[in-house]
Motif scaffolding. Structure first.
Motif, PDB file in Angstrom:
ATOM      1  N   GLY A   3       0.827  -1.044  -0.100  1.00  0.00           N
ATOM      2  CA  GLY A   3       0.038   0.061  -0.083  1.00  0.00           C
ATOM      3  C   GLY A   3       0.810   1.214   0.032  1.00  0.00           C
ATOM      4  N   VAL A   4       0.657   2.067   0.944  1.00  0.00           N
ATOM      5  CA  VAL A   4       1.350   3.223   1.139  1.00  0.00           C
ATOM      6  C   VAL A   4       2.377   3.262   2.314  1.00  0.00           C
ATOM      7  N   THR A   5       3.597   3.259   2.172  1.00  0.00           N
ATOM      8  CA  THR A   5       4.680   3.195   3.140  1.00  0.00           C
ATOM      9  C   THR A   5       5.343   4.570   3.347  1.00  0.00           C
ATOM     10  N   GLN A   6       5.180   4.945   4.857  1.00  0.00           N
ATOM     11  CA  GLN A   6       6.016   6.298   5.005  1.00  0.00           C
ATOM     12  C   GLN A   6       7.196   5.782   6.149  1.00  0.00           C
ATOM     13  N   THR A   7       8.227   6.542   5.874  1.00  0.00           N
ATOM     14  CA  THR A   7       9.244   6.586   6.829  1.00  0.00           C
ATOM     15  C   THR A   7       9.719   7.906   7.031  1.00  0.00           C
ATOM     16  N   PRO A   8      10.273   8.165   8.345  1.00  0.00           N
ATOM     17  CA  PRO A   8      10.282   7.455   9.613  1.00  0.00           C
ATOM     18  C   PRO A   8       9.034   7.440  10.130  1.00  0.00           C
ATOM     19  N   LYS A   9       8.630   6.674  11.199  1.00  0.00           N
ATOM     20  CA  LYS A   9       7.392   6.705  12.019  1.00  0.00           C
ATOM     21  C   LYS A   9       7.632   7.945  13.019  1.00  0.00           C
ATOM     22  N   PHE A  10       8.568   8.310  13.547  1.00  0.00           N
ATOM     23  CA  PHE A  10       8.819   9.180  14.726  1.00  0.00           C
ATOM     24  C   PHE A  10       9.757   9.974  14.291  1.00  0.00           C
ATOM     25  N   ARG A  11      10.078  11.286  14.751  1.00  0.00           N
ATOM     26  CA  ARG A  11      11.235  12.032  14.461  1.00  0.00           C
ATOM     27  C   ARG A  11      11.372  13.446  15.373  1.00  0.00           C
ATOM     28  N   ILE A  12      12.439  13.498  16.064  1.00  0.00           N
ATOM     29  CA  ILE A  12      12.419  14.779  16.635  1.00  0.00           C
ATOM     30  C   ILE A  12      13.605  15.730  16.079  1.00  0.00           C
ATOM     31  N   LEU A  13      13.313  16.806  15.577  1.00  0.00           N
ATOM     32  CA  LEU A  13      13.950  17.470  15.052  1.00  0.00           C
ATOM     33  C   LEU A  13      14.494  18.946  15.797  1.00  0.00           C
ATOM     34  N   LYS A  14      15.560  19.508  15.784  1.00  0.00           N
ATOM     35  CA  LYS A  14      15.866  20.812  16.578  1.00  0.00           C
ATOM     36  C   LYS A  14      15.466  21.962  15.349  1.00  0.00           C
ATOM     37  N   ILE A  15      14.893  22.843  15.937  1.00  0.00           N
ATOM     38  CA  ILE A  15      14.913  24.111  15.234  1.00  0.00           C
ATOM     39  C   ILE A  15      15.885  24.505  14.220  1.00  0.00           C
ATOM     40  N   GLY A  16      15.761  24.714  13.031  1.00  0.00           N
ATOM     41  CA  GLY A  16      16.590  25.068  11.807  1.00  0.00           C
ATOM     42  C   GLY A  16      17.174  23.769  10.998  1.00  0.00           C
ATOM     43  N   GLN A  17      16.829  22.521  11.488  1.00  0.00           N
ATOM     44  CA  GLN A  17      17.289  21.533  11.178  1.00  0.00           C
ATOM     45  C   GLN A  17      16.381  21.117   9.769  1.00  0.00           C
ATOM     46  N   SER A  18      16.645  20.143   8.940  1.00  0.00           N
ATOM     47  CA  SER A  18      16.072  19.870   7.653  1.00  0.00           C
ATOM     48  C   SER A  18      15.876  18.157   7.446  1.00  0.00           C
ATOM     49  N   MET A  19      14.806  17.717   7.078  1.00  0.00           N
ATOM     50  CA  MET A  19      14.574  16.291   6.888  1.00  0.00           C
ATOM     51  C   MET A  19      13.884  16.100   5.885  1.00  0.00           C
ATOM     52  N   THR A  20      13.741  15.141   5.303  1.00  0.00           N
ATOM     53  CA  THR A  20      12.745  14.501   4.262  1.00  0.00           C
ATOM     54  C   THR A  20      12.098  13.382   4.933  1.00  0.00           C
ATOM     55  N   LEU A  21      10.708  13.515   4.779  1.00  0.00           N
ATOM     56  CA  LEU A  21       9.861  12.419   5.031  1.00  0.00           C
ATOM     57  C   LEU A  21       9.548  11.664   3.654  1.00  0.00           C
ATOM     58  N   GLN A  22       9.836  10.215   3.895  1.00  0.00           N
ATOM     59  CA  GLN A  22       9.630   9.374   2.536  1.00  0.00           C
ATOM     60  C   GLN A  22       8.394   8.877   2.385  1.00  0.00           C
ATOM     61  N   CYS A  23       7.997   8.820   1.289  1.00  0.00           N
ATOM     62  CA  CYS A  23       6.572   8.131   1.019  1.00  0.00           C
ATOM     63  C   CYS A  23       6.342   7.175  -0.172  1.00  0.00           C
ATOM     64  N   ALA A  24       6.293   5.980  -0.231  1.00  0.00           N
ATOM     65  CA  ALA A  24       6.345   5.291  -1.416  1.00  0.00           C
ATOM     66  C   ALA A  24       5.063   4.313  -1.475  1.00  0.00           C
ATOM     67  N   GLN A  25       4.243   4.333  -2.550  1.00  0.00           N
ATOM     68  CA  GLN A  25       3.099   3.527  -3.019  1.00  0.00           C
ATOM     69  C   GLN A  25       3.305   2.448  -4.170  1.00  0.00           C
ATOM     70  N   ASP A  26       2.886   1.183  -3.787  1.00  0.00           N
ATOM     71  CA  ASP A  26       2.827   0.055  -4.938  1.00  0.00           C
ATOM     72  C   ASP A  26       1.698  -0.074  -5.637  1.00  0.00           C
ATOM     73  N   MET A  27       0.729   0.886  -5.799  1.00  0.00           N
ATOM     74  CA  MET A  27      -0.528   0.584  -6.304  1.00  0.00           C
ATOM     75  C   MET A  27      -0.618   1.295  -7.510  1.00  0.00           C
ATOM     76  N   ASN A  28       0.541   1.616  -8.186  1.00  0.00           N
ATOM     77  CA  ASN A  28       0.401   2.476  -9.308  1.00  0.00           C
ATOM     78  C   ASN A  28      -0.514   3.675  -9.448  1.00  0.00           C
ATOM     79  N   HIS A  29      -0.709   4.163  -8.195  1.00  0.00           N
ATOM     80  CA  HIS A  29      -1.612   5.475  -8.569  1.00  0.00           C
ATOM     81  C   HIS A  29      -0.988   6.819  -8.902  1.00  0.00           C
ATOM     82  N   ASN A  30      -1.487   7.479  -9.852  1.00  0.00           N
ATOM     83  CA  ASN A  30      -1.233   8.703 -10.198  1.00  0.00           C
ATOM     84  C   ASN A  30      -1.147   9.664  -9.203  1.00  0.00           C
ATOM     85  N   TYR A  31      -2.026   9.927  -8.372  1.00  0.00           N
ATOM     86  CA  TYR A  31      -2.282  11.015  -7.477  1.00  0.00           C
ATOM     87  C   TYR A  31      -1.765  10.714  -6.182  1.00  0.00           C
TER      88      TYR A  31
END
Lengths: 113, 113
Positions: A3-31
């Motif tokens: 289905g739809v997989t997100q990583t990570p599940k939890f994250r703590i960031l300090k002000i000013g830091q950057s990060m990328t939330l990952q999302c992948a789907q295997d249903m061949n959805h366009n949207y």
């Protein structure tokens, strides 16, 4: 079927830091969509994509960026994290636009301190 | 302004009892209305969808109604089970828009033994 997989599940960031939330789907959805969910509020649309290479802003895009290089992946980038970005983030996908059934990931709980 | 309101905000019922959740909306032009169930720590999962011409839709013990004239919907849960404990979210979509999907704030339901 994952289905739809997100990583990570939890994250703590300090002000000013950057990060990328990952999302992948295997249903061949366009949207695909990114939402944030704050306590007592409805989900708010951050960005959405109608296909590979096409993205557009939703209701609350400030402080975020996205890319869609493949049909499967739709990462959300946070630059210069701020406490106001503390929230639960959900990625979703759907076969068609608008009110068709959206399939959601399990969410990423982000805290900015 | 497109809005979705839900009541009550939270509800506690005994196992085996019935309950009804309410949704009022001002989304226009209306396309469809969907109820989602969101378990704690999970993403929302679709329960039912109704278009303008439908006024009742069932999914097992869940029955949704729609009155498009008064712009109201309800979700009735029969013979509640402990597993029904969740947040129930009303989602209304506007016609012709990729991103005009408005989420209500949800009703938190707790079913106790």
């Amino acid at each position: 079927n994952a289905g739809v997989t997100q990583t990570p599940k939890f994250r703590i960031l300090k002000i000013g830091q950057s990060m990328t939330l990952q999302c992948a789907q295997d249903m061949n959805h366009n949207y695909m969509y990114w939402y944030r969910q704050d306590p007592g509020m409805g989900l708010k649309l951050i960005y959405y994509s109608v296909g590979a290479g096409i993205t557009d802003k939703g209701e609350v895009p400030n402080g975020y960026n996205v890319s869609r290089s493949t049909t499967e992946d739709f990462p959300l980038r946070l630059e210069l994290a701020a406490p106001s970005q503390t929230s639960v983030y959900f990625c979703a996908s759907s076969y068609m636009a608008g009110g068709t059934e959206a399939f959601f990931g399990q969410g990423t709980r982000l805290t900015v301190v | 302004k497109n809005q979705v309101e839900q009541s009550p905000q939270s509800l506690i019922i005994l196992e085996g009892k019935n309950c009804t959740l309410q949704c009022n909306y001002t989304v226009s032009p209306f396309s469809n209305l969907r109820w989602y169930k969101q378990d704690t720590g999970r993403g929302p999962v679709s329960l039912t969808i109704m278009t303008f011409s439908e006024n009742t839709k069932s999914n097992g013990r869940y029955t949704a109604t729609l009155d498009a004239d008064t712009k109201q919907s309800s979700l009735h849960i029969t013979a509640s089970q402990l597993s029904d404990s969740a947040s129930y979210i009303c989602v209304v979509s506007a016609e012709g828009s990729y991103d005009k999907v408005i989420f209500g704030p949800g009703t938190s339901l707790s079913v106790i033994p």
